[in-house]
Design an enzyme around this catalytic site. Sequence first.
Site, PDB file in Angstrom:
ATOM      1  N   CYS A  96       5.104  -6.212   1.825  1.00  0.00           N
ATOM      2  CA  CYS A  96       5.464  -4.804   1.997  1.00  0.00           C
ATOM      3  C   CYS A  96       4.620  -4.163   3.102  1.00  0.00           C
ATOM      4  O   CYS A  96       4.790  -4.491   4.265  1.00  0.00           O
ATOM      5  CB  CYS A  96       5.358  -4.079   0.659  1.00  0.00           C
ATOM      6  SG  CYS A  96       6.191  -2.503   0.682  1.00  0.00           S
ATOM      7  N   TYR A  97       3.664  -3.286   2.746  1.00  0.00           N
ATOM      8  CA  TYR A  97       2.824  -2.710   3.796  1.00  0.00           C
ATOM      9  C   TYR A  97       2.138  -3.812   4.611  1.00  0.00           C
ATOM     10  O   TYR A  97       1.978  -3.700   5.826  1.00  0.00           O
ATOM     11  CB  TYR A  97       1.776  -1.787   3.165  1.00  0.00           C
ATOM     12  CG  TYR A  97       0.831  -1.142   4.162  1.00  0.00           C
ATOM     13  CD1 TYR A  97       1.171   0.053   4.786  1.00  0.00           C
ATOM     14  CD2 TYR A  97      -0.393  -1.727   4.476  1.00  0.00           C
ATOM     15  CE1 TYR A  97       0.317   0.637   5.701  1.00  0.00           C
ATOM     16  CE2 TYR A  97      -1.260  -1.145   5.394  1.00  0.00           C
ATOM     17  CZ  TYR A  97      -0.894   0.040   6.001  1.00  0.00           C
ATOM     18  OH  TYR A  97      -1.746   0.622   6.899  1.00  0.00           O
ATOM     19  N   GLU A 100       4.932 -10.308  -6.477  1.00  0.00           N
ATOM     20  CA  GLU A 100       3.930 -10.312  -7.550  1.00  0.00           C
ATOM     21  C   GLU A 100       4.416  -9.631  -8.825  1.00  0.00           C
ATOM     22  O   GLU A 100       3.840  -9.834  -9.880  1.00  0.00           O
ATOM     23  CB  GLU A 100       2.628  -9.657  -7.060  1.00  0.00           C
ATOM     24  CG  GLU A 100       2.674  -8.159  -6.802  1.00  0.00           C
ATOM     25  CD  GLU A 100       3.207  -7.770  -5.415  1.00  0.00           C
ATOM     26  OE1 GLU A 100       3.970  -8.560  -4.837  1.00  0.00           O
ATOM     27  OE2 GLU A 100       2.860  -6.692  -4.936  1.00  0.00           O
ATOM     28  N   LYS A 151      -9.046  -9.967 -18.228  1.00  0.00           N
ATOM     29  CA  LYS A 151      -9.212  -9.947 -19.685  1.00  0.00           C
ATOM     30  C   LYS A 151      -8.729 -11.230 -20.360  1.00  0.00           C
ATOM     31  O   LYS A 151      -9.409 -11.767 -21.233  1.00  0.00           O
ATOM     32  CB  LYS A 151      -8.441  -8.751 -20.254  1.00  0.00           C
ATOM     33  CG  LYS A 151      -8.695  -8.480 -21.716  1.00  0.00           C
ATOM     34  CD  LYS A 151      -9.899  -7.605 -21.871  1.00  0.00           C
ATOM     35  CE  LYS A 151     -10.195  -7.243 -23.298  1.00  0.00           C
ATOM     36  NZ  LYS A 151     -11.280  -6.272 -23.388  1.00  0.00           N
ATOM     37  N   HIS A 154       8.348  -7.312  -3.393  1.00  0.00           N
ATOM     38  CA  HIS A 154       7.093  -7.602  -4.092  1.00  0.00           C
ATOM     39  C   HIS A 154       7.220  -8.846  -4.965  1.00  0.00           C
ATOM     40  O   HIS A 154       7.662  -8.755  -6.110  1.00  0.00           O
ATOM     41  CB  HIS A 154       6.683  -6.409  -4.960  1.00  0.00           C
ATOM     42  CG  HIS A 154       6.193  -5.248  -4.158  1.00  0.00           C
ATOM     43  ND1 HIS A 154       4.882  -5.102  -3.791  1.00  0.00           N
ATOM     44  CD2 HIS A 154       6.857  -4.208  -3.614  1.00  0.00           C
ATOM     45  CE1 HIS A 154       4.737  -4.017  -3.075  1.00  0.00           C
ATOM     46  NE2 HIS A 154       5.925  -3.448  -2.944  1.00  0.00           N
ATOM     47  N   GLY A 213       0.845  -1.192   0.000  1.00  0.00           N
ATOM     48  CA  GLY A 213       0.000   0.000   0.000  1.00  0.00           C
ATOM     49  C   GLY A 213       0.874   1.233   0.000  1.00  0.00           C
ATOM     50  O   GLY A 213       2.046   1.164   0.372  1.00  0.00           O
ATOM     51  N   ASP A 222     -15.583  -8.261 -24.595  1.00  0.00           N
ATOM     52  CA  ASP A 222     -16.261  -8.477 -23.321  1.00  0.00           C
ATOM     53  C   ASP A 222     -17.754  -8.713 -23.499  1.00  0.00           C
ATOM     54  O   ASP A 222     -18.313  -9.664 -22.957  1.00  0.00           O
ATOM     55  CB  ASP A 222     -16.033  -7.286 -22.375  1.00  0.00           C
ATOM     56  CG  ASP A 222     -14.559  -6.953 -22.243  1.00  0.00           C
ATOM     57  OD1 ASP A 222     -13.738  -7.812 -22.589  1.00  0.00           O
ATOM     58  OD2 ASP A 222     -14.243  -5.834 -21.812  1.00  0.00           O
TER      59      ASP A 222
END
Length: 512
Positions: free
Chosen positions: A82-83, A171, A368, A169, A55, A227
């Site tokens: 992290c946060y 990710e 997506k 991180h 964050g 979509d």
Amino acid sequence: MIKDRIAILDFGSQYTQLIARRIRELGVYSEIFSYKIAPEELLRWGARGVVLSGGPESVFGVGSPVMDSRILDLGLPVLGICYGLHLLVHLRGGRVRPSGRREYGYGEFIQDGESLLFSGLPSQFGVWNSHGDRVEELPAGFRRIGFTKDEPNAAIAWEQERLYGVQFHPEVSHTELGKEIFANFLFRICGVRPTWTLANFVEETLETIRREVGTKKVLMALSGGVDSSVCALLLHRAIGSQLCCVFVDTGLLRKGEKELVERVFSQDLGIRLRVVDAGARFLRRLRGVADPEKKRKIIGRTFISVFREVAREVGNVGFLAQGTLYPDVIESGKVPHPAHVIKSHHNVGGLPQKMGFRLLEPLRNLFKDEVRQLGKELGLPPSLLYRHPFPGPGLAVRCLAPVTPSNLETLRQADAVLLEEMERSGWMERVWQAFAVLLPVRAVGVMGDQRSYGLTVAIRVVQSQDGMTADWVDLPKELLNRIAQRIVAEVPEISRVTYDITSKPPGTIEWQ
Ligand code: XMP
């Protein structure tokens, strides 16, 4: 219901979506929740593990987001990033120190002792950092499981309690072994299995849609984009002829657009489709309007009025379907609490409320690429599956010259030449978007022995990951040459072609 599911608590990091992506890529269902979620809700949702996102805040900031600390007592495995790590430390009585400045970039991470989180990983690997605070003192029970040059406590764990935290991180793709770290968390620590498949999703969703819809009719505006097309296919499979798709010809479509949608949906897929020719109405209302925002508003309002009329004609409509995707839900700030496949709080333009409909958004938990995969499985042809995005207001925002039938036709022709050349050269599938823009600028030219004084067209071809940023594409000179020559030769109203070399930022992709 898919039992193996991981909850991500969002503390506002720009990377939260990536955490969900990484976990789903590993075949485990994950959803993002507000950090405000109550522990009981997490249990009810069936979380088998919890990831605390990063964050932008510092745990010391006034009003910084803090979750209910009882979540740490649920006995669920937790990974703080992290946060999320700082919060874990803070809530468990350790000490976090503000470093006063944010640190970005690579670091070499070195493991300290054995831990399940880094099991099977080399003792040293590259990680990506972006943080302001750091862990100064570990809470009771925790031990350090790794460090970097600048961070003595870059990763910590209390293995018995299954509580873990990392400063970096995992990710982001810059962290070399991020995927392996998530895999360890999921499969070794949470003990979940990779059960998230689209087949499961389809089965579950069809069931939910049928239950929710009952005997009512569902109306859906089909744009021909990926979509809405996939959404229509899914609904068609669930409720067949109770689905009524509406395709509005706004008069602002590209060449061959209406015909393509009619052919694919009505003829090939057998979906009930109403095509409404409302071009004259749209163009009448747009006459003399140059301001982009006014154009958008007029188009939006006209669309609603056309749609309302159709709904009245169809009768017994209880639902309005929309192809809203997960990033739209997250970005609209409406991160859901334990979500159902179908929700009614997210809507566009207040349309359903005004019409007394409920909203059906069966794709609202998908990304997506998952939607594309789903479309493929449901039989959507490649001509629709891999389309470039096209803005809702259509050619109106690409026609900077007065929006008249003849200017639109000029633009359509130039655009069609561009797209044909892009297809033929194999560049179409390598770029995010390619389109023509008609400018209200006249330029002198020579056509044969004649002097011409026609309009100018700008060609825009950009590369992008998600439309948020974009780079102009350096197309081969021969291709640009061919495009320019053909446009001037084949579209009599145009005497000049320019190439847009503005990236986003500072430009936007569309011109209006
Ligand atoms: P911009 O022009 O903001 O566009 O850089 C980013 C992406 O969004 C598309 N776009 C729209 N899509 N309605 C839409 O459905 C709109 O009003 C709209 N405006 C822009 C654009 O084509 C690009 O892919």
